[in-house]
Design an enzyme around this catalytic site. Structure first.
Site, PDB file in Angstrom:
ATOM      1  N   TYR A 139      14.430 -15.534 -12.774  1.00  0.00           N
ATOM      2  CA  TYR A 139      15.190 -14.352 -12.825  1.00  0.00           C
ATOM      3  C   TYR A 139      16.282 -14.346 -11.871  1.00  0.00           C
ATOM      4  O   TYR A 139      17.196 -13.259 -11.865  1.00  0.00           O
ATOM      5  CB  TYR A 139      14.115 -13.496 -11.746  1.00  0.00           C
ATOM      6  CG  TYR A 139      12.873 -13.117 -12.818  1.00  0.00           C
ATOM      7  CD1 TYR A 139      13.133 -12.413 -13.843  1.00  0.00           C
ATOM      8  CD2 TYR A 139      11.667 -13.736 -12.439  1.00  0.00           C
ATOM      9  CE1 TYR A 139      11.818 -12.319 -14.712  1.00  0.00           C
ATOM     10  CE2 TYR A 139      10.614 -13.662 -13.187  1.00  0.00           C
ATOM     11  CZ  TYR A 139      10.603 -13.002 -14.414  1.00  0.00           C
ATOM     12  OH  TYR A 139       9.632 -12.788 -15.237  1.00  0.00           O
TER      13      TYR A 139
ATOM     14  N   ARG B 179       0.470  -8.487 -16.131  1.00  0.00           N
ATOM     15  CA  ARG B 179       0.572  -9.599 -17.395  1.00  0.00           C
ATOM     16  C   ARG B 179      -0.118  -8.527 -18.330  1.00  0.00           C
ATOM     17  O   ARG B 179      -1.082  -7.786 -17.883  1.00  0.00           O
ATOM     18  CB  ARG B 179       0.001 -10.935 -17.159  1.00  0.00           C
ATOM     19  CG  ARG B 179       0.533 -11.895 -16.432  1.00  0.00           C
ATOM     20  CD  ARG B 179      -0.212 -13.301 -16.375  1.00  0.00           C
ATOM     21  NE  ARG B 179       0.613 -14.214 -15.798  1.00  0.00           N
ATOM     22  CZ  ARG B 179       0.248 -14.575 -14.178  1.00  0.00           C
ATOM     23  NH1 ARG B 179      -0.617 -13.854 -13.687  1.00  0.00           N
ATOM     24  NH2 ARG B 179       0.883 -15.506 -13.677  1.00  0.00           N
TER      25      ARG B 179
ATOM     26  N   HIS C  78       5.878  -8.192 -22.048  1.00  0.00           N
ATOM     27  CA  HIS C  78       6.330  -9.207 -21.111  1.00  0.00           C
ATOM     28  C   HIS C  78       7.736  -8.553 -20.657  1.00  0.00           C
ATOM     29  O   HIS C  78       8.415  -8.904 -19.598  1.00  0.00           O
ATOM     30  CB  HIS C  78       6.701 -10.339 -21.888  1.00  0.00           C
ATOM     31  CG  HIS C  78       5.546 -11.190 -21.380  1.00  0.00           C
ATOM     32  ND1 HIS C  78       4.462 -11.401 -21.811  1.00  0.00           N
ATOM     33  CD2 HIS C  78       5.831 -12.576 -20.599  1.00  0.00           C
ATOM     34  CE1 HIS C  78       3.659 -12.316 -21.340  1.00  0.00           C
ATOM     35  NE2 HIS C  78       4.402 -12.945 -20.621  1.00  0.00           N
TER      36      HIS C  78
ATOM     37  N   HIS D 149       3.071 -16.302  -9.578  1.00  0.00           N
ATOM     38  CA  HIS D 149       3.551 -17.298  -9.986  1.00  0.00           C
ATOM     39  C   HIS D 149       3.187 -18.631  -9.011  1.00  0.00           C
ATOM     40  O   HIS D 149       3.382 -18.422  -7.680  1.00  0.00           O
ATOM     41  CB  HIS D 149       5.043 -17.578  -9.958  1.00  0.00           C
ATOM     42  CG  HIS D 149       5.563 -16.596 -11.271  1.00  0.00           C
ATOM     43  ND1 HIS D 149       6.945 -16.411 -11.391  1.00  0.00           N
ATOM     44  CD2 HIS D 149       4.979 -16.451 -12.238  1.00  0.00           C
ATOM     45  CE1 HIS D 149       7.298 -15.580 -12.464  1.00  0.00           C
ATOM     46  NE2 HIS D 149       5.926 -15.723 -13.124  1.00  0.00           N
TER      47      HIS D 149
ATOM     48  N   ARG E 268       7.272  -6.639 -17.725  1.00  0.00           N
ATOM     49  CA  ARG E 268       6.878  -7.297 -16.525  1.00  0.00           C
ATOM     50  C   ARG E 268       8.266  -8.050 -16.087  1.00  0.00           C
ATOM     51  O   ARG E 268       8.672  -8.222 -14.773  1.00  0.00           O
ATOM     52  CB  ARG E 268       5.973  -8.463 -17.228  1.00  0.00           C
ATOM     53  CG  ARG E 268       5.701  -9.672 -15.617  1.00  0.00           C
ATOM     54  CD  ARG E 268       4.558 -10.321 -16.476  1.00  0.00           C
ATOM     55  NE  ARG E 268       4.383 -11.779 -15.733  1.00  0.00           N
ATOM     56  CZ  ARG E 268       3.939 -11.953 -14.368  1.00  0.00           C
ATOM     57  NH1 ARG E 268       3.151 -11.025 -13.637  1.00  0.00           N
ATOM     58  NH2 ARG E 268       3.773 -13.129 -13.892  1.00  0.00           N
TER      59      ARG E 268
ATOM     60  N   LYS F 236      -3.761 -15.755 -13.802  1.00  0.00           N
ATOM     61  CA  LYS F 236      -4.017 -16.950 -14.313  1.00  0.00           C
ATOM     62  C   LYS F 236      -5.121 -18.117 -13.224  1.00  0.00           C
ATOM     63  O   LYS F 236      -4.819 -17.769 -12.013  1.00  0.00           O
ATOM     64  CB  LYS F 236      -2.811 -17.744 -14.847  1.00  0.00           C
ATOM     65  CG  LYS F 236      -2.260 -17.182 -15.893  1.00  0.00           C
ATOM     66  CD  LYS F 236      -0.938 -18.045 -16.210  1.00  0.00           C
ATOM     67  CE  LYS F 236      -0.216 -17.613 -17.374  1.00  0.00           C
ATOM     68  NZ  LYS F 236       0.962 -18.236 -17.677  1.00  0.00           N
TER      69      LYS F 236
END
Length: 315
Positions: free
Chosen positions: A277, A149, A242, A268, A245, A173
């Site tokens: 994806y 990220r 992004h 994730h 990524r 995150k």
């Protein structure tokens, strides 16, 4: 905005930073959403948070949608508002939460843009002489190599990268730690950057990537440098972090087919986030089909009466 609206917002900001210990960036996001609501309330002639009704919130959501906000953005606004009213209820400044039970309108999920392998190879197969461009290449190689990220790249320290072992340790995150592989191209680019880094770094700066002034490079600077890089290399579309990524994720999935592994690499929490994806693969197939099959595409001169549901269909 009236004092009756602005003072509770300031108290809420203190609550988030002092009691909940949220980061300045998180606090900023909450306040940005709530200030927008406060400005709308002022226009509507509502001067106190306790006077806002469920009907008012529904009108506000409609105004956000009319102004082009996506369902996802509106959901974030509602979440900020609900959280704020929880605080007001606790403080005795409101008797109810007008944002409760209000849902954001659904909007189609936008698929992430990706660059194909050949395009990325063309963008990254350069040999820069300028030290800042050497840094840029190292940053972009690492983002694409490991699926970082933007915030993870900007926050990277020297000791997080093990070039001998080919690993990088990042905190994503929720401060969750991930150990990711670093490809040979990225490792070589980083080694080259480390030889240049000393001429920029100030004092005992720990950041892997520093700005021309010697401090940690900002996210905004990374975005601007990548856009500039793409423009110089003749990219067909504007490059942004992004995209690197997303390209990493898509190319990994195309090669391995292992959705769980890609989920772990991206960090994730929910595999449903990663499953977007898989749609990229279908888009690729659909594009090839449209370009190849003689009866796949509607010709530009096709008549609208050929479409199912046209006026002529009912005659």
């Amino acid at each position: 905005m009236s004092e009756a609206l602005s003072v509770p917002l300031a108290d809420f900001a203190t609550h988030l930073s002092s009691e909940k210990r949220h980061s300045p960036r998180t606090c900023e996001h909450y306040l940005r959403d709530l200030k927008r609501l406060g400005a709308w309330l002022t226009i509507m002639g509502i001067d106190q948070w306790s006077k806002v009704t469920n009907h008012d919130m529904r009108r506000y959501v409609a105004s956000l949608s009319k102004n082009g906000l996506s369902g996802q953005s509106i959901a974030r606004h509602l979440s900020s508002t609900r959280r704020f009213y929880q605080f007001l209820l606790r403080e005795g400044r409101s008797k109810d939460n007008p944002a409760l039970d209000i849902r954001a309108p659904k909007s189609g999920r936008r698929l992430p843009k990706v660059a194909d392998v050949d395009q990325l190879n063309q963008l990254l197969e350069v040999n820069p002489d300028d030290p800042l461009e050497v840094r840029d290449l190292a940053m972009f190689e690492l983002m694409y190599s490991s699926g970082l990220r933007l915030s993870e790249l900007a926050g990277l320290n020297l000791d997080a990268v093990d070039l001998v072992g080919g690993e990088v340790r990042v905190w994503g995150k929720g401060s969750k730690e991930r150990l990711l592989p670093v490809g040979a191209k990225a490792a070589a680019a980083i080694r080259r950057w480390l030889k240049c880094r000393a001429q920029f770094v100030v004092g005992s700066e720990l950041a892997m990537f520093v700005s021309q002034r010697g401090g940690r490079i900002s996210r905004r600077s990374i975005q601007a440098r990548l856009a500039r890089w793409g423009s110089q290399q003749g990219a067909e579309q504007r490059l942004h972090p992004h995209m690197l990524r997303h390209s990493f994720a898509s190319h990994m999935l195309e090669s391995s087919g292992d959705l769980r592994a890609v989920q772990e690499l991206l960090g994730h929490a929910d595999i449903a986030t990663t499953q977007v994806y898989t749609h990229l693969d279908f888009q690729h197939l659909a594009r090839v089909y449209d370009q190849s099959h003689p009866r796949a595409r509607r010709r530009s001169g096709a008549h609208t009466s050929d479409a199912v549901g046209s006026d002529s269909a009912g005659q």
